[in-house]
Design a protein around this motif. Structure first.
Motif, PDB file in Angstrom:
ATOM      1  N   PHE A  43      -2.069   0.214  -6.124  1.00  0.00           N
ATOM      2  CA  PHE A  43      -3.214  -0.704  -6.123  1.00  0.00           C
ATOM      3  C   PHE A  43      -2.860  -2.078  -6.699  1.00  0.00           C
ATOM      4  N   THR A  44      -1.620  -2.275  -7.083  1.00  0.00           N
ATOM      5  CA  THR A  44      -1.226  -3.566  -7.643  1.00  0.00           C
ATOM      6  C   THR A  44      -1.190  -4.630  -6.544  1.00  0.00           C
ATOM      7  N   GLU A  45      -1.337  -5.882  -6.947  1.00  0.00           N
ATOM      8  CA  GLU A  45      -1.294  -6.982  -5.982  1.00  0.00           C
ATOM      9  C   GLU A  45       0.067  -7.063  -5.302  1.00  0.00           C
ATOM     10  N   ASN A  51       1.774  -3.683   1.620  1.00  0.00           N
ATOM     11  CA  ASN A  51       0.957  -2.709   2.346  1.00  0.00           C
ATOM     12  C   ASN A  51      -0.495  -2.795   1.880  1.00  0.00           C
ATOM     13  N   PRO A  52      -1.325  -3.534   2.601  1.00  0.00           N
ATOM     14  CA  PRO A  52      -2.727  -3.712   2.186  1.00  0.00           C
ATOM     15  C   PRO A  52      -3.542  -2.428   2.218  1.00  0.00           C
ATOM     16  N   PHE A  53      -3.010  -1.377   2.856  1.00  0.00           N
ATOM     17  CA  PHE A  53      -3.742  -0.104   2.893  1.00  0.00           C
ATOM     18  C   PHE A  53      -3.635   0.653   1.571  1.00  0.00           C
TER      19      PHE A  53
END
Length: 235
Positions: A43-45, A51-53
């Motif tokens: 979930f880190t930037e 991988n935006p998923f």
């Protein structure tokens, strides 16, 4: 300059294990990039830029980002020209048999095995609540149906899920069932002689990579043994 294939994975994830085993079995060089899902690293930037998923597994092949285990396995099979039995390329009927299983498994074996595992261990731990036995039984019913189809439709009188030799379908299927071992529910498939014999064949063909990839699963089982009573009562 070409860079090594980068593989992002967490071996607690069934599809991650499947791709990991496939890479090892076929001696495909890769730069391992382990991701600790339990720590929220997906979930880190930094992770989301790749991988935006926010899922694993995925690969970065010299700037070409590809997510989803099935797509990755097809890509690797073709790019590295692995033996045909893994994912047939020259016989459309054999390829379609493998594709049939790969499409079927998402909402059948994968869904039901994963949710049985999650409701017996992960969800109670994360929510600090006892196991919801009704939901467990619901997914076990779905799992029983999935196992029935594996036996009577996919395996029938053949050695592996899509024919007489191992394919990527078998790796994915075996990794899903191993999630049940983590919560001491392996009897759900070991009690079936056809499925038990198939699982043993798959494990034998994939050693020593199979056991290496599943070390975390074996450790999770030991943890579950110690916490089972609390999970079923009150955490």
């Amino acid at each position: 300059m070409n860079m090594a294939l980068r593989y992002y994975f967490d071996l607690m994830s069934q599809p991650s294990r499947a791709v990991y085993i496939f890479l090892k079995q076929n001696n495909i060089p890769f730069d391992p990039k382990p991701v600790a899902l339990r720590k929220g690293e997906h979930f880190t930037e930094e992770f989301k830029k790749l991988n935006p998923f926010s899922r694993v597994p995925f690969i970065d092949d010299n700037g070409f980002i590809l997510t989803e285990s099935v797509a990755i396995l097809r890509y690797l099979s073709q790019k590295y020209n692995v033996p045909e039995h893994w994912y047939p390329r020259s016989d459309i009927k054999k390829q379609s048999r493998v594709d049939q299983y790969l499409n079927w498994q998402h909402l059948n074996l994968r869904l039901n095995a994963a949710m049985t595992f999650q409701h017996l261990l992960l969800i109670p731990l994360m929510r600090n609540k006892p196991v919801d036995q009704k939901k467990v039984e619901r997914f076990k019913l779905g799992l029983a149906e999935s196992l029935m189809y594996m036996e009577t439709y996919f395996l029938k009188d053949q050695m592996f899920l899509c024919g007489d030799d191992i394919s990527v379908a078998d790796i994915l299927g075996a990794c899903e069932l191993m999630q049940l071992n983590a919560v001491m529910e392996e009897k759900l498939y070991e009690s079936n002689p056809v499925l038990d014999a198939w699982m043993k064949r798959v494990k034998a063909r994939l050693q020593p990579n199979f056991d290496e990839a599943h070390q975390i699963t074996y450790r999770t089982c030991e943890i579950y043994k110690k916490t089972k009573d609390n999970l079923n009562a009150k955490l």
